[in-house]
Design an enzyme around this catalytic site. Structure first.
Site, PDB file in Angstrom:
ATOM      1  N   ASP A  90      33.401 -39.200  -9.589  1.00 35.42           N
ATOM      2  CA  ASP A  90      32.365 -38.884 -10.595  1.00 35.42           C
ATOM      3  C   ASP A  90      31.839 -40.079 -11.402  1.00 35.42           C
ATOM      4  OD1 ASP A  90      33.102 -36.397  -9.666  1.00 35.42           O
ATOM      5  OD2 ASP A  90      33.742 -35.585 -11.595  1.00 35.42           O
ATOM      6  N   ASP A 112      30.193 -34.664  -9.543  1.00 35.12           N
ATOM      7  CA  ASP A 112      30.184 -33.400 -10.263  1.00 35.12           C
ATOM      8  C   ASP A 112      28.756 -32.875 -10.081  1.00 35.12           C
ATOM      9  OD1 ASP A 112      32.057 -31.929 -11.843  1.00 35.12           O
ATOM     10  OD2 ASP A 112      30.985 -32.476 -13.693  1.00 35.12           O
ATOM     11  N   HIS A 156      26.681 -29.564 -10.866  1.00 35.41           N
ATOM     12  CA  HIS A 156      26.620 -28.229 -11.451  1.00 35.41           C
ATOM     13  C   HIS A 156      25.239 -27.587 -11.330  1.00 35.41           C
ATOM     14  CE1 HIS A 156      30.586 -28.777 -13.003  1.00 35.41           C
ATOM     15  NE2 HIS A 156      30.266 -29.672 -13.924  1.00 35.41           N
ATOM     16  N   HIS A 195      25.415 -23.637 -15.801  1.00 37.57           N
ATOM     17  CA  HIS A 195      26.785 -23.506 -15.259  1.00 37.57           C
ATOM     18  C   HIS A 195      27.742 -22.913 -16.307  1.00 37.57           C
ATOM     19  CE1 HIS A 195      30.698 -24.936 -13.602  1.00 37.57           C
ATOM     20  NE2 HIS A 195      30.084 -24.739 -12.449  1.00 37.57           N
ATOM     21  N   HIS A 254      25.838 -31.083 -18.268  1.00 40.07           N
ATOM     22  CA  HIS A 254      25.970 -32.392 -17.638  1.00 40.07           C
ATOM     23  C   HIS A 254      25.911 -32.255 -16.118  1.00 40.07           C
ATOM     24  CE1 HIS A 254      30.020 -30.718 -17.481  1.00 40.07           C
ATOM     25  NE2 HIS A 254      30.217 -31.478 -16.414  1.00 40.07           N
ATOM     26  N   LYS A 313      31.148 -31.161  -5.978  1.00 43.96           N
ATOM     27  CA  LYS A 313      32.047 -30.105  -6.475  1.00 43.96           C
ATOM     28  C   LYS A 313      31.498 -29.541  -7.774  1.00 43.96           C
ATOM     29  CE  LYS A 313      34.762 -33.542  -8.915  1.00 43.96           C
ATOM     30  NZ  LYS A 313      34.415 -33.099 -10.275  1.00 43.96           N
ATOM     31  N   CYS A 339      38.940 -35.092 -14.291  1.00 44.58           N
ATOM     32  CA  CYS A 339      38.752 -35.015 -12.832  1.00 44.58           C
ATOM     33  C   CYS A 339      39.670 -35.953 -12.051  1.00 44.58           C
ATOM     34  CB  CYS A 339      37.292 -35.225 -12.487  1.00 44.58           C
ATOM     35  SG  CYS A 339      36.279 -33.831 -13.069  1.00 44.58           S
TER      36      CYS A 339
HETATM   37  C1  VGL Z   1      34.583 -34.026 -15.780  1.00 40.99           C
HETATM   38  C2  VGL Z   1      34.528 -32.672 -17.628  1.00 40.99           C
HETATM   39  C3  VGL Z   1      33.597 -31.840 -17.032  1.00 40.99           C
HETATM   40  C4  VGL Z   1      35.134 -35.249 -15.131  1.00 40.99           C
HETATM   41  C5  VGL Z   1      33.662 -33.213 -15.164  1.00 40.99           C
HETATM   42  O1  VGL Z   1      34.484 -35.787 -14.203  1.00 40.99           O
HETATM   43  O2  VGL Z   1      36.222 -35.691 -15.547  1.00 40.99           O
HETATM   44  N1  VGL Z   1      35.022 -33.739 -17.004  1.00 40.99           N
HETATM   45  N2  VGL Z   1      33.167 -32.127 -15.804  1.00 40.99           N
HETATM   46 ZN    ZN Z   2      31.592 -31.032 -14.957  1.00 40.48          ZN
END
Ligand code: VGL
Ligand code: ZN
Length: 205
Positions: A13, A51, A53, A57, A86, A111, A156
């Site tokens: 990410d 990430d 979404h 979401h 996000h 994901k 993550c």
């Molecule tokens: C993440 C919070 C929400 C991450 C992703 O990549 O750590 N954290 N979505």
């Molecule tokens: Zn996220």
């Protein structure tokens, strides 16, 4: 290191929304970029995650009237932190950081694309059972050891590392190529959980 054909790097990410100026900015998140660029070619198997979404979401506070970002709620699959919107699919925030060298990526795994469930880990959605397919990809390529880097250390990256050991891979996280959100002690908690589970934690500053 390239002689170890069974080693993979999983770059988690490294997207604009997790970097300074982004919607869910991780402090100094952009500092992981040069470090990842420097080491990524040392690994014969290279996976990058995004990430990814849907708009509205279920992990977004904006989808829960009366709730604010960083509130904790109960979802059918367990507790869920509510985040600012996000990494919405196909927005600039979901793009990789522009300086991240992605041309060496062999697989790009997305994901968190189901509205009703979040997915921190690169291996399983947050119910800890719905697979993303990464396990099969890595096994198919003969991978036994996984190194994890990226954002964020305590969400993550940690969830991915814990799943990697749970699945029987040997897992290492390089903290010099990670940055954390650190919400209510989440970084310390994630580090002790990883160490207890047998994740090798290296590169502490
Ligand atoms: C993440 C919070 C929400 C991450 C992703 O990549 O750590 N954290 N979505
Ligand atoms: Zn996220």
């Amino acid at each position: 290191m390239t002689k170890h054909a069974n080693e993979a790097i999983v770059v988690i990410d490294v997207q604009n929304d997790f970097c300074p100026g982004g919607a869910l900015a991780v402090e100094r998140g952009d500092e992981v970029v040069p470090e990842i660029n420097r080491i990524v070619r040392n690994y014969p198997v290279r996976v990058f995650t995004q990430d990814w979404h849907t708009k509205g979401h279920g992990s977004f506070a904006s989808a829960h009237p009366g709730r604010a970002p960083f509130d904790l709620i109960d979802m059918p699959y367990g507790p869920q932190v509510l985040w600012p919107d996000h990494c919405v699919q196909s927005t600039d925030g979901a793009d990789f950081h522009e300086d991240l060298i992605t041309e060496t990526a062999q697989m790009i795994l997305r994901k968190g694309f189901r509205s009703e469930i979040d997915s921190y880990s690169a291996f399983f959605e947050n119910d800890r059972t719905t697979a993303t397919g990464l396990e099969g990809y890595l096994r198919g390529r003969g991978v036994e050891k996984v190194t994890l880097v990226g954002l964020a250390t305590d969400y993550c990256v940690a969830w991915s590392a814990l799943d990697a050991v749970r699945l029987g891979f040997s897992a290492k996280i390089r903290l010099d190529a990670c940055r954390a959100i650190d919400l209510d002690g989440s970084l310390a908690k994630a580090l002790s959980a990883m160490e207890a589970a047998g994740v090798q934690v290296v590169g502490r500053s």
